[in-house]
Design an enzyme around this catalytic site. Structure first.
Site, PDB file in Angstrom:
ATOM      1  N   LYS A 252      37.625  32.854  38.002  1.00  0.00           N
ATOM      2  CA  LYS A 252      38.654  33.412  38.895  1.00  0.00           C
ATOM      3  C   LYS A 252      40.003  32.456  38.792  1.00  0.00           C
ATOM      4  O   LYS A 252      41.061  33.269  38.816  1.00  0.00           O
ATOM      5  CB  LYS A 252      38.302  33.433  40.412  1.00  0.00           C
TER       6      LYS A 252
HETATM    7  C1  LIG Z   1      34.084  37.749  39.325  1.00  0.00           C
HETATM    8  C2  LIG Z   1      33.212  36.985  38.652  1.00  0.00           C
HETATM    9  C3  LIG Z   1      32.514  37.875  37.600  1.00  0.00           C
HETATM   10  C4  LIG Z   1      32.835  39.320  37.498  1.00  0.00           C
HETATM   11  O1  LIG Z   1      33.990  39.681  37.109  1.00  0.00           O
HETATM   12  P1  LIG Z   1      34.767  40.837  36.907  1.00  0.00           P
HETATM   13  O2  LIG Z   1      36.237  40.839  36.301  1.00  0.00           O
HETATM   14  O3  LIG Z   1      34.734  41.224  38.381  1.00  0.00           O
HETATM   15  O4  LIG Z   1      33.984  41.986  35.906  1.00  0.00           O
HETATM   16  C5  LIG Z   1      31.443  37.329  36.938  1.00  0.00           C
HETATM   17  N1  LIG Z   1      31.151  35.838  37.000  1.00  0.00           N
HETATM   18  C6  LIG Z   1      31.833  35.033  37.912  1.00  0.00           C
HETATM   19  C7  LIG Z   1      31.333  33.691  38.101  1.00  0.00           C
HETATM   20  C8  LIG Z   1      32.625  35.556  38.730  1.00  0.00           C
HETATM   21  O5  LIG Z   1      33.241  34.882  39.747  1.00  0.00           O
END
Ligand SMILES: *Cc1c(COP(=O)(O)O)cnc(C)c1O
Length: 524
Positions: A126
């Protein structure tokens, strides 16, 4: 609106339309970013996509990451001056990351490349978007203020089950014209996740524990967003509008496109990929943001082959890709070792469907209405065919997820987190002949309890041995590092036990309690 656009520095600026066809006029990037969601509930997408040649892509490898990102934003004709974009990217992708490459690639065996997206301050992917979005949010607000189209500041409210809250706090702390408040379920996040949030520095941040679970937090925040009287009061009293920095904001999606283009260039430069050869991409998917970014990178000219959509036991997306039916009416929500993918409604799928239907806003309105009324929608044959042409879906059981962590460590001496393990397992099971890029979305030390289970053959969800359960998150990670010889734990995670706790307030979950807390924060 058109003559307003012409007053900017960037008259050729790309503009944004919405997936439900509700906006009368396309809007510039700056407006799409501060609005987040379009009027009528649709999502913004660029009216036109820039195209890159293979030579353009290869040339990116010569630049540092921040400049690659700036180049991409300039290609989209973002309505901010180029010097400003370069400066903001320098701030987004600099010493706040613990690796100069920002998103380095580790190759495990023949044709499997792992893209490490967790070198940012909170050790989850993120950060790739949330170190960047706040810079552009603040600059966009400033730009709109200078154009006389905005006359207030913002308060960002985030309900979190763990990862997003901390990434948003780190991204928005110290950002001009914005306050941020994060709500997490009291007792509902890991020791590491709680400490990450309550030790955040910065004068414009606030963190609350909420008496309730994640759903309560999210429902509470949604009600606050829906309270028009409260919005009017904040605007009048504090000149502040509420906003959410969630993953439907185009400003969160765009930084994610960059690393797929950049990775391709990087692999070619390293001699690991022949220029022009197709590269498959496998993404552990929740809200469909990360994998959609890979799809956009492909549309823009990156030689990407199949997109592998990896789900955990919440396999609504894998089923959708198989059948064209998105059905959550009868589906229970499963707790898995990869909690950031425990999602039933994948909000960015709306953008993907808009694109696959040739931008048919009417079809999107119909499907989204079905989803909210019946908990289910079904796409037509042509759309399903398009979906299956570009994507393969697969789902991984909790047991297989943990077994994959162990297998990859044994085989390659490389420790991965449970989210990455879901993608790795799907990449092995469903790949074709192309080399594959596996998106690694978190450092293992964010999910030490499940990594420990994986390494010791403890079943998913089963209790840890008493002496292990008594450790703090940091102590558990240190133990795993000793056992596996994986010495590197990011500083932001390793030092959490020593940092002072700044936020201890626990609030009720109802709308009135959250509103009172927000008002108190804004008065300070
Ligand atoms: C948010 C997240 C995801 C999923 O990503 P999306 O863009 O929502 O599909 C996968 N792995 C981690 C560690 C995340 O924080």
């Amino acid at each position: 609106m058109a003559d307003k656009l012409n007053r900017t520095d960037n008259p050729g600026a790309n503009r944004y339309i919405d997936t439900r066809g509700a906006c009368a006029e396309p809007v510039p990037f700056t407006r799409a970013v501060v609005d987040g969601l379009a009027q009528g509930g649709g999502l913004y997408v660029p009216e036109e996509l820039p195209r890159l040649s293979l030579a353009d892509i290869e040339a990116l490898a010569e630049l540092p990451y921040a400049q690659r990102a700036a180049r991409a934003y300039e290609l989209f004709n973002v309505d901010l001056p180029d010097e400003r974009i370069a400066e903001l990217m320098g701030r987004s992708y600099g010493s706040n990351f613990d690796d100069e490459a920002i998103a380095p690639i580790v190759s495990l065996g023949e044709g499997t490349h792992v893209l490490e997206l967790w070198h940012g301050p909170t050790s989850a992917f993120k950060d790739m978007a949330l170190q960047c979005l706040p810079q552009f949010f603040s600059a966009s607000a400033r730009e709109l203020r200078e154009r006389g189209e905005l006359d207030h500041e913002f308060c960002i409210l985030v309900a979190t089950s763990g990862d997003t809250g901390k990434a948003a706090l780190e991204g928005f702390k110290g950002v001009e014209g914005v306050r941020i408040g994060v709500l997490f379920p009291d007792g509902g996040v890991s020791d590491i996740q709680r400490k990450q949030m309550v030790t955040t520095t910065g004068g414009n941040v606030q963190v609350w524990a909420v008496r309730g679970n994640f759903d309560d937090c999210q429902t509470g925040v949604k009600r606050v967003f829906g309270d028009e009287a409260f919005a009017a009061e904040l605007m009048e009293g504090c000149s502040v509008a509420l906003s959410s920095a969630n993953s439907i904001n185009w400003g969160r999606l765009m930084p994610q496109i960059v690393y797929y283009i950049s990775s391709y260039a990087e692999l070619v430069r390293a001699g690991k990929l022949e220029a022009g050869r197709l590269l498959d991409v496998c993404v552990p998917t929740g809200n469909f943001g990360n994998i959609l970014a890979a799809w956009y990178a492909k549309q823009m000219g990156t030689p990407i082959g199949t997109l592998l959509c990896a789900s955990n036991e919440n396999r609504v997306l894998a089923d959708f890709i198989g059948t064209g039916i998105y059905d959550i009416a009868e589906r229970g929500f499963v707790l898995t070792p990869s909690p950031s993918m425990d999602i039933l409604v994948s909000s960015n799928l709306e953008r993907q469907l808009f694109e696959l239907t040739g931008r048919d806003a009417g079809a999107i309105r119909g499907w989204m209405a079905d989803l909210s009324e019946k908990g289910r929608f079904e796409v037509d044959e042509a759309t399903l065919a398009k979906l299956q042409e570009g994507f393969k879906g697969g789902s991984v059981s909790n047991e297989e997820c943990l077994a994959t962590i162990k297998a990859v460590l044994d085989e390659h001496g490389y420790l991965i987190d449970p989210h990455t393990a879901v993608a790795y397992a799907i990449a092995q099971r469903q790949r074709g002949d192309n080399p594959v890029l596996v998106a690694s979305t978190a450092h293992w030390a964010k999910f030490g309890d499940n990594v420990y289970r994986a390494l010791h053959g403890i079943a998913p969800g089963a209790p840890l041995p008493e002496d292990v359960a008594a450790l703090t998150g940091c102590e558990l990670n240190a133990l795993i590092a000793r056992e596996t010889g994986q010495g590197f734990i990011p500083a932001g995670l390793a030092q959490l036990d020593e940092l002072p706790v700044r936020f201890t307030e626990v609030i009720d979950r109802d709308e009135a309690a959250i509103e009172a807390a927000v008002e108190e924060m804004l008065r300070r």
